[in-house]
Design a protein around this motif. Sequence first.
Motif, PDB file in Angstrom:
ATOM      1  N   GLY A 164      54.399  68.756  43.972  1.00  0.00           N
ATOM      2  CA  GLY A 164      53.970  67.601  43.189  1.00  0.00           C
ATOM      3  C   GLY A 164      53.843  66.340  44.022  1.00  0.00           C
ATOM      4  N   GLU A 165      53.574  66.489  45.300  1.00  0.00           N
ATOM      5  CA  GLU A 165      53.430  65.353  46.213  1.00  0.00           C
ATOM      6  C   GLU A 165      51.951  65.008  46.388  1.00  0.00           C
ATOM      7  N   ASP A 166      51.668  64.035  47.223  1.00  0.00           N
ATOM      8  CA  ASP A 166      50.308  63.550  47.472  1.00  0.00           C
ATOM      9  C   ASP A 166      49.545  64.569  48.330  1.00  0.00           C
ATOM     10  N   ILE A 167      48.710  65.351  47.695  1.00  0.00           N
ATOM     11  CA  ILE A 167      47.994  66.442  48.361  1.00  0.00           C
ATOM     12  C   ILE A 167      47.022  65.913  49.403  1.00  0.00           C
ATOM     13  N   ARG A 168      46.258  64.892  49.038  1.00  0.00           N
ATOM     14  CA  ARG A 168      45.254  64.370  49.980  1.00  0.00           C
ATOM     15  C   ARG A 168      45.915  63.772  51.220  1.00  0.00           C
ATOM     16  N   ARG A 169      47.030  63.109  51.054  1.00  0.00           N
ATOM     17  CA  ARG A 169      47.731  62.551  52.219  1.00  0.00           C
ATOM     18  C   ARG A 169      48.256  63.685  53.103  1.00  0.00           C
ATOM     19  N   ALA A 170      48.828  64.706  52.493  1.00  0.00           N
ATOM     20  CA  ALA A 170      49.341  65.836  53.268  1.00  0.00           C
ATOM     21  C   ALA A 170      48.216  66.546  54.019  1.00  0.00           C
ATOM     22  N   LEU A 171      47.050  66.598  53.421  1.00  0.00           N
ATOM     23  CA  LEU A 171      45.900  67.254  54.045  1.00  0.00           C
ATOM     24  C   LEU A 171      45.487  66.537  55.324  1.00  0.00           C
ATOM     25  N   THR A 172      45.537  65.197  55.309  1.00  0.00           N
ATOM     26  CA  THR A 172      45.078  64.420  56.466  1.00  0.00           C
ATOM     27  C   THR A 172      46.206  63.957  57.382  1.00  0.00           C
ATOM     28  N   HIS A 173      47.433  63.917  56.859  1.00  0.00           N
ATOM     29  CA  HIS A 173      48.584  63.476  57.655  1.00  0.00           C
ATOM     30  C   HIS A 173      49.771  64.411  57.404  1.00  0.00           C
TER      31      HIS A 173
END
Length: 146
Positions: free
Chosen positions: A88-97
């Motif tokens: 349930g975390e920030d998927i887009r942020r994890a994808l790029t960082h």
Amino acid sequence: MPHDATAPEPVPLTLSMPSAPPAGLTDGLVRPLSEVPGAPLLDAAAPDVEVAEFLVVAAHSVGGFVARVDSGARAVGVVAATVAALCGEDIRRALTHPDVEFLRGLAPAAVEALRGVLLAIESETPDVIAKALEVLQTPSPPATGR
């Protein structure tokens, strides 16, 4: 109070060989492209918003998915984004960082959950992708000089 002299019933035990250790975060994850991936397919080259939308659904579906990537950085991002979707975390942020240290420290149950969702990463260059994913392996403790 009198002592009961009858022998206790034996307790049955089942002895078996220990099961194989759980799959690591990236063990056997990467494979060459297949014509029939056997599960829903994520084109990881899609825009980040589309990848994130796919992962939201995939994280809460039965059966898992296969990701197709063309770079090592995107493969690491897909692993991180899948974990983010499960948490349930920030998927887009994890994808790029991707938070590599966090991923290295995942508990075995979390790794098992990830591997139940992210079934495989396919690429035209599986050796390059597998090499890039080595960053996610937990480093071995340093040897002592004794």
